[in-house]
Design a protein around this motif. Structure first.
Motif, mmCIF file in Angstrom:
data_model
loop_
_atom_site.group_PDB
_atom_site.id
_atom_site.type_symbol
_atom_site.label_atom_id
_atom_site.label_comp_id
_atom_site.label_asym_id
_atom_site.label_seq_id
_atom_site.Cartn_x
_atom_site.Cartn_y
_atom_site.Cartn_z
ATOM 1 N N HIS A 60 0.814 -1.218 0.000
ATOM 2 C CA HIS A 60 0.000 0.000 0.000
ATOM 3 C C HIS A 60 0.851 1.273 0.000
ATOM 4 C CE1 HIS A 60 -3.575 -2.259 0.311
ATOM 5 N NE2 HIS A 60 -3.462 -2.587 1.582
ATOM 6 N N VAL A 61 2.126 1.149 0.412
ATOM 7 C CA VAL A 61 2.963 2.351 0.526
ATOM 8 C C VAL A 61 3.109 3.032 -0.832
ATOM 9 C CG1 VAL A 61 5.249 3.230 1.128
ATOM 10 C CG2 VAL A 61 4.173 1.474 2.557
ATOM 11 N N ALA A 62 3.529 2.253 -1.820
ATOM 12 C CA ALA A 62 3.717 2.828 -3.164
ATOM 13 C C ALA A 62 2.389 3.356 -3.707
ATOM 14 C CB ALA A 62 4.301 1.784 -4.095
ATOM 15 N N GLY A 63 1.306 2.630 -3.417
ATOM 16 C CA GLY A 63 -0.012 3.042 -3.898
ATOM 17 C C GLY A 63 -0.431 4.383 -3.310
ATOM 18 N N ILE A 64 -0.187 4.550 -2.022
ATOM 19 C CA ILE A 64 -0.558 5.800 -1.350
ATOM 20 C C ILE A 64 0.236 6.970 -1.933
ATOM 21 C CG2 ILE A 64 -0.237 7.017 0.861
ATOM 22 C CD1 ILE A 64 -1.206 4.485 2.276
ATOM 23 N N ILE A 65 1.511 6.742 -2.134
ATOM 24 C CA ILE A 65 2.365 7.814 -2.684
ATOM 25 C C ILE A 65 1.887 8.183 -4.093
ATOM 26 C CG2 ILE A 65 4.739 8.344 -3.440
ATOM 27 C CD1 ILE A 65 5.668 6.575 -1.011
ATOM 28 N N ALA A 66 1.559 7.153 -4.888
ATOM 29 C CA ALA A 66 1.079 7.418 -6.256
ATOM 30 C C ALA A 66 -0.263 8.153 -6.221
ATOM 31 C CB ALA A 66 0.948 6.092 -7.014
ATOM 32 N N ASP A 67 -1.154 7.767 -5.309
ATOM 33 C CA ASP A 67 -2.474 8.410 -5.207
ATOM 34 C C ASP A 67 -2.314 9.895 -4.870
ATOM 35 O OD1 ASP A 67 -3.618 5.936 -5.608
ATOM 36 O OD2 ASP A 67 -4.174 5.610 -3.506
ATOM 37 N N LEU A 68 -1.422 10.172 -3.916
ATOM 38 C CA LEU A 68 -1.219 11.569 -3.505
ATOM 39 C C LEU A 68 -0.642 12.388 -4.650
ATOM 40 C CD1 LEU A 68 0.168 11.031 0.126
ATOM 41 C CD2 LEU A 68 -2.055 12.002 -0.500
ATOM 42 N N ARG A 69 0.358 11.824 -5.325
ATOM 43 C CA ARG A 69 0.971 12.561 -6.457
ATOM 44 C C ARG A 69 -0.079 12.828 -7.527
ATOM 45 N NH1 ARG A 69 6.431 9.756 -6.037
ATOM 46 N NH2 ARG A 69 7.569 11.331 -4.866
ATOM 47 N N TRP A 70 -0.911 11.823 -7.790
ATOM 48 C CA TRP A 70 -1.951 11.960 -8.811
ATOM 49 C C TRP A 70 -2.882 13.128 -8.478
ATOM 50 C CZ3 TRP A 70 -7.328 10.860 -8.120
ATOM 51 C CH2 TRP A 70 -8.077 10.913 -9.310
ATOM 52 N N LEU A 71 -3.204 13.255 -7.183
ATOM 53 C CA LEU A 71 -4.134 14.306 -6.758
ATOM 54 C C LEU A 71 -3.464 15.689 -6.725
ATOM 55 C CD1 LEU A 71 -7.084 14.669 -5.722
ATOM 56 C CD2 LEU A 71 -6.198 14.380 -3.389
ATOM 57 N N GLY A 72 -2.166 15.713 -6.896
ATOM 58 C CA GLY A 72 -1.466 17.003 -6.886
ATOM 59 C C GLY A 72 -0.943 17.385 -5.508
ATOM 60 N N VAL A 73 -0.833 16.403 -4.619
ATOM 61 C CA VAL A 73 -0.265 16.680 -3.295
ATOM 62 C C VAL A 73 1.254 16.588 -3.426
ATOM 63 C CG1 VAL A 73 -0.124 15.873 -0.903
ATOM 64 C CG2 VAL A 73 -2.316 15.781 -2.121
ATOM 65 N N GLU A 74 1.935 17.648 -3.054
ATOM 66 C CA GLU A 74 3.399 17.684 -3.177
ATOM 67 C C GLU A 74 3.997 18.035 -1.834
ATOM 68 O OE1 GLU A 74 4.200 20.550 -6.176
ATOM 69 O OE2 GLU A 74 3.355 19.285 -7.764
ATOM 70 N N TRP A 75 4.933 17.222 -1.388
ATOM 71 C CA TRP A 75 5.512 17.441 -0.062
ATOM 72 C C TRP A 75 6.950 17.925 -0.190
ATOM 73 C CZ3 TRP A 75 3.325 13.100 -2.083
ATOM 74 C CH2 TRP A 75 4.199 12.122 -2.549
ATOM 75 N N ASP A 76 7.406 18.522 0.906
ATOM 76 C CA ASP A 76 8.775 19.031 0.953
ATOM 77 C C ASP A 76 9.667 18.003 1.637
ATOM 78 O OD1 ASP A 76 8.286 21.802 -0.039
ATOM 79 O OD2 ASP A 76 6.951 21.833 1.690
ATOM 80 N N GLY A 77 10.878 17.899 1.176
ATOM 81 C CA GLY A 77 11.859 17.019 1.812
ATOM 82 C C GLY A 77 11.539 15.552 1.576
ATOM 83 N N ALA A 78 12.323 14.710 2.233
ATOM 84 C CA ALA A 78 12.167 13.263 2.059
ATOM 85 C C ALA A 78 10.949 12.777 2.844
ATOM 86 C CB ALA A 78 13.417 12.560 2.562
ATOM 87 N N ILE A 79 10.344 11.696 2.350
ATOM 88 C CA ILE A 79 9.242 11.068 3.099
ATOM 89 C C ILE A 79 9.848 10.432 4.347
ATOM 90 C CG2 ILE A 79 7.454 9.285 3.022
ATOM 91 C CD1 ILE A 79 7.454 9.551 -0.032
ATOM 92 N N VAL A 80 9.164 10.589 5.473
ATOM 93 C CA VAL A 80 9.622 9.951 6.708
ATOM 94 C C VAL A 80 8.878 8.620 6.863
ATOM 95 C CG1 VAL A 80 9.611 10.151 9.232
ATOM 96 C CG2 VAL A 80 10.180 12.148 7.817
ATOM 97 N N PHE A 81 9.630 7.545 7.023
ATOM 98 C CA PHE A 81 9.037 6.221 7.244
ATOM 99 C C PHE A 81 9.257 5.846 8.705
ATOM 100 C CE2 PHE A 81 9.868 6.347 2.731
ATOM 101 C CZ PHE A 81 8.738 5.762 2.194
#
Ligand code: GLU
Length: 304
Positions: A60-81
């Motif tokens: 689901h991790v990759a899916g969530i990241i792809a969903d957010l990018r698709w919607l135009g959500v853009e974050w700053d810096g590296a993703i924190v896991f």
């Protein structure tokens, strides 16, 4: 959304758990958190809360990241896991143990249910019956014996003791929309939640501990999240005080409810971002609709 409470450098965040894919309620929340920071010239960060061993799914991790990018959500810096930060959680647990604020709990879910059933009036918190505190009174000898025997355990906070140590605490609640009034100062009431678990048999740190530590580490000045986590904020405020962490301001938004009036869950046919994408939806239009509070027919906002 206009915010009257803007520090010099605002940092907001979105922190999904990869226990499933995102629905439009998540997308709405992520867009609001991002817009809030951008409007103040601040930063927006993304954290993946992937340490729930039983419910988190790597796929689901990759899916969530792809969903957010698709919607135009853009974050700053590296993703924190969170899965990469286990040593920080361990260190905080050790610190709380040294302060004699934690105790090992050997109760299974079934044990706790039986304890509730056997008591005339099980104490209740905002989220139902709370842990009756059974293992708090185990003797040191009994604790040592059970740890030695390898009995699975969780670490619980002795809430009364922790609250007594810190004294009265407060946190700032920001209104969901400017029409709902000014920022409010809320007296923290962590006692109502009882002796919550901070580390579990199957997870190295509970949501409460990891979220509190990570919000501080990521420099979050503003935490925007669903109203379902309002009660958790009281606990997070206490943990901040115990661990010398700064306190962000909190904005709890109402949950988006489906046509049945219940909170969205993918299994109930809620609208998933991945489904909409597969159906050829226009993400820019969807983002504009969510930002304007135009939800699908039958959807509504819950309690705020
Ligand atoms: N991971 C939590 C969730 O998906 C949200 C945590 C938070 O925003 O504090 O419900």
């Amino acid at each position: 959304m206009t915010q009257s409470f803007a520090p010099l450098h605002m940092v907001s965040r979105f922190a999904p758990s990869p226990t499933g894919r995102l629905h439009i309620g998540h997308g709405w929340s992520a867009l609001m958190a991002m817009d809030m920071a951008r409007a103040a010239g601040g930063a927006f960060r993304l954290r993946i809360e992937d340490i729930d061993g039983t419910r988190s799914r790597p796929e689901h991790v990759a899916g969530i990241i792809a969903d957010l990018r698709w919607l135009g959500v853009e974050w700053d810096g590296a993703i924190v896991f969170q899965s990469e930060r286990l040593d920080r959680y361990d260190a905080a647990l050790e610190r709380l143990r040294t302060m004699e604020l934690l105790y090992p709990c050997f109760c299974t879910r079934a044990d706790i249910q039986a304890q509730w059933a056997a008591s005339v009036s099980a104490p209740h918190g905002p989220e139902g019956a709370i842990y009756p505190g059974t293992c708090r009174s185990l003797s040191e000898t009994e604790r040592a014996r059970r740890i030695e025997a390898g009995d699975p355990l969780a670490w619980r906070i002795d809430m009364a003791r922790a609250v007594a140590r810190m004294g009265p605490l407060h946190w700032t609640a920001l209104p969901f929309s400017p029409g709902m009034g000014p920022a409010a100062t809320i007296a923290a009431d962590p006692l109502a939640a009882g002796d919550v678990v901070l580390a579990r048999k199957d997870a190295p740190a509970s949501y409460h501990l990891s979220c509190t530590l990570d919000d501080a580490a990521m420099g979050a000045t503003h935490v925007l999240r669903g109203h379902d986590l309002f009660a958790a904020t009281h606990i997070h405020r206490l943990l901040q005080a115990l661990l010398d962490l700064p306190t962000p301001a909190y904005l709890h938004h109402p949950l988006l409810l489906g046509p049945d009036g219940k909170r969205l869950a993918k299994r109930d046919g809620a609208i998933g971002l991945a489904d909409l994408r597969a159906q050829g939806a226009d993400p820019a239009q969807l983002a504009a609709d969510l930002r304007a509070g135009r939800f699908p027919v039958g959807f509504s906002l819950g309690e705020a």
